[in-house]
Design a protein around this motif. Structure first.
Motif, short mmCIF file in Angstrom:
data_model
loop_
_atom_site.label_atom_id
_atom_site.label_comp_id
_atom_site.label_asym_id
_atom_site.label_seq_id
_atom_site.Cartn_x
_atom_site.Cartn_y
_atom_site.Cartn_z
N MET A 99 53.56 57.02 19.34
CA MET A 99 54.00 56.34 20.75
C MET A 99 54.13 55.03 20.84
SD MET A 99 52.06 58.80 23.53
CE MET A 99 52.50 57.93 24.93
N ALA A 100 53.49 54.35 19.70
CA ALA A 100 53.42 52.83 19.76
C ALA A 100 54.84 52.34 19.19
CB ALA A 100 52.32 52.41 19.10
N GLY A 101 55.45 53.48 18.20
CA GLY A 101 56.76 53.19 17.68
C GLY A 101 57.95 53.94 18.13
N GLU A 102 57.76 54.16 19.41
CA GLU A 102 58.94 54.66 20.21
C GLU A 102 59.80 53.65 20.94
OE1 GLU A 102 59.77 58.04 20.50
OE2 GLU A 102 58.23 58.43 19.00
N PRO A 103 60.81 53.89 21.40
CA PRO A 103 61.84 52.99 21.79
C PRO A 103 61.15 52.60 23.28
CG PRO A 103 63.10 55.08 21.14
CD PRO A 103 61.67 55.29 20.97
N GLU A 104 60.55 53.34 24.04
CA GLU A 104 59.92 53.16 25.46
C GLU A 104 59.18 51.75 25.31
OE1 GLU A 104 60.52 57.47 25.83
OE2 GLU A 104 59.96 56.01 23.96
N VAL A 105 58.41 51.46 24.02
CA VAL A 105 57.56 50.21 24.15
C VAL A 105 58.62 48.89 24.16
CG1 VAL A 105 56.25 48.78 22.46
CG2 VAL A 105 56.10 51.53 22.47
N GLN A 106 59.77 49.12 23.55
CA GLN A 106 60.69 47.96 23.69
C GLN A 106 61.09 47.61 25.20
OE1 GLN A 106 61.03 46.06 21.35
NE2 GLN A 106 59.80 47.75 20.17
N LYS A 107 60.90 48.60 26.23
CA LYS A 107 61.19 48.47 27.55
C LYS A 107 60.20 47.83 28.40
CE LYS A 107 64.62 52.48 27.26
NZ LYS A 107 64.68 53.88 27.85
N LEU A 118 47.07 46.76 21.97
CA LEU A 118 45.55 46.93 21.92
C LEU A 118 45.35 48.67 21.67
CD1 LEU A 118 44.59 45.02 25.12
CD2 LEU A 118 43.79 44.75 22.59
N VAL A 119 46.10 49.44 22.12
CA VAL A 119 46.00 51.00 21.96
C VAL A 119 46.21 51.25 20.62
CG1 VAL A 119 46.88 53.03 22.55
CG2 VAL A 119 46.59 51.47 24.54
N ALA A 120 47.12 50.83 20.20
CA ALA A 120 47.55 50.96 18.47
C ALA A 120 46.38 50.38 17.66
CB ALA A 120 48.79 50.37 18.25
N ALA A 121 45.78 49.42 17.82
CA ALA A 121 44.58 49.08 17.23
C ALA A 121 43.32 49.71 17.25
CB ALA A 121 44.43 47.40 17.46
N ALA A 132 44.08 47.52 8.93
CA ALA A 132 45.18 47.63 9.64
C ALA A 132 45.24 47.33 11.11
CB ALA A 132 45.74 49.16 9.57
N ALA A 133 44.08 47.60 11.67
CA ALA A 133 43.46 47.20 13.27
C ALA A 133 43.77 45.66 13.06
CB ALA A 133 42.26 47.75 13.51
N ILE A 134 43.10 44.89 12.38
CA ILE A 134 43.14 43.65 12.61
C ILE A 134 44.56 43.06 12.39
CG2 ILE A 134 42.43 41.39 11.40
CD1 ILE A 134 39.91 43.06 10.60
N VAL A 135 45.37 43.74 11.54
CA VAL A 135 46.96 43.25 11.30
C VAL A 135 47.74 43.60 12.57
CG1 VAL A 135 48.83 43.34 10.07
CG2 VAL A 135 46.82 43.33 8.94
N THR A 136 47.45 44.73 13.15
CA THR A 136 48.03 45.09 14.28
C THR A 136 47.85 44.10 15.57
OG1 THR A 136 48.05 47.58 13.84
CG2 THR A 136 48.37 47.12 16.14
N LEU A 137 46.67 43.72 15.64
CA LEU A 137 46.29 42.57 16.58
C LEU A 137 46.75 41.26 16.56
CD1 LEU A 137 42.60 43.85 17.57
CD2 LEU A 137 44.64 44.12 18.95
#
Length: 300
Positions: A99-107, A118-121, A132-137
């Motif tokens: 879901m973190a990679g879906e187009p909805e995020v850009q909106k 935060l959810v993705a991390a 990977a969590a550190i890089v995501t943040l």
């Protein structure tokens, strides 16, 4: 969807109670949300409130169903991050990452994008992918010196991830930065900092209990010594003199009159001058008393 006036007022009252209680009493807030849901299940605001009430009670399957219904009714994507977090709650971090990679995020607005990060991390950490969590943040929002509503939570998540990865010094720095941004005390950054610095908080009430225990122990010890000295004539005489002193009243003229003695006289000079005959008489009397006391104990 419009509702009759009376029904709308009733629904509104229940939604107000949900908002008021969701933090301090989530279960009660959930109960009010179910009432509103029965009254007006086709109102998007009701479905959203029901979703948040279920989410606060960790009823993630129910929450995501309500959020999806609200999204269908409004077409808004603002609930996308919390829907992804429900997937995490259901033990499906992979879906949250998808879901973190879906187009909805850009909106999403800036706050929504930070929330999604935060959810993705968190999903990465659920999958034991700490690096990977550190890089995501790591993001412009994290590096910014300006304080926004999301700043404290973002810095806290980053510090916590660093600590989990064993990078303690960096974690301490970011907990300190979290504390600078956390004006409302939304995080426990101060406690985490104290823990890293080796500061221990002492419970004052526990100290009070220990002091009381020590006092009781002292009293018990004194009582034990008192019991041992009960038969000592010198101790008995001293106690009798102490008892008499306790009842002395400086304002009692009659008592003072009885004590009209020469202050220069040494009291010890008047205590001990006995002749031998008197000593023998007293010894005979004492032995007789002892025999009588022994006879009483034997009879008992």
């Amino acid at each position: 969807m419009s509702l009759p006036k009376g029904l709308a007022e009733e629904v509104s009252k229940n939604l107000v109670m949900v908002a008021r209680l969701i933090d301090e009493d989530p279960e009660q807030a959930y109960a009010y949300s179910r009432i509103a849901l029965r009254l007006a299940s086709r109102v998007a605001a009701v479905r959203e409130a029901a979703g948040f009430a279920a989410y606060a009670n960790q009823k993630y399957a129910e929450a995501i169903a309500e959020f999806r219904a609200a999204k269908r009714m409004t077409g808004s994507v603002e609930l996308w991050p919390v829907m992804a977090d429900c997937e995490r709650g259901l033990g499906r971090p992979e879906r949250a990452l998808a879901m973190a990679g879906e187009p909805e995020v850009q909106k999403l607005d800036k706050a929504g994008q930070v929330e999604m990060r935060l959810v993705a991390a968190g999903a990465r950490r659920d999958m034991d992918q700490l690096d990977a969590a550190i890089v995501t943040l790591q993001s412009p929002e994290l590096a910014s010196n300006s304080v926004q509503p999301w700043t404290a939570r973002l810095r806290y998540a980053y510090a916590d991830a660093l600590l989990a990865a064993g990078r303690e010094d960096e974690a301490r720095d970011w907990f300190a930065k979290t504390l600078e941004a956390d004006k409302d005390g939304a995080t426990d950054a101060s406690d985490r900092l104290a823990e890293l610095d080796g500061v221990e908080f002492v419970d004052a009430s526990a100290d009070d209990v220990d002091v009381d225990a020590d006092v009781d122990a002292d009293v018990d010890v004194e009582d034990e010594f008192d019991d041992e000295d009960d038969d000592d004539p010198e101790v008995v005489a001293a106690e009798r003199a102490s008892d008499q002193a306790e009842y002395y009243d400086e304002d009692d003229d009659e008592y003072e009159g009885d004590l009209d003695v020469d202050a220069d006289v040494d009291v010890t000079d008047e205590i001990v001058v006995l002749d031998e005959d008197e000593d023998e008489d007293e010894d005979d009397d004492r032995q007789g008393d002892d025999r009588r006391d022994a006879g009483v104990r034997d009879d008992g």
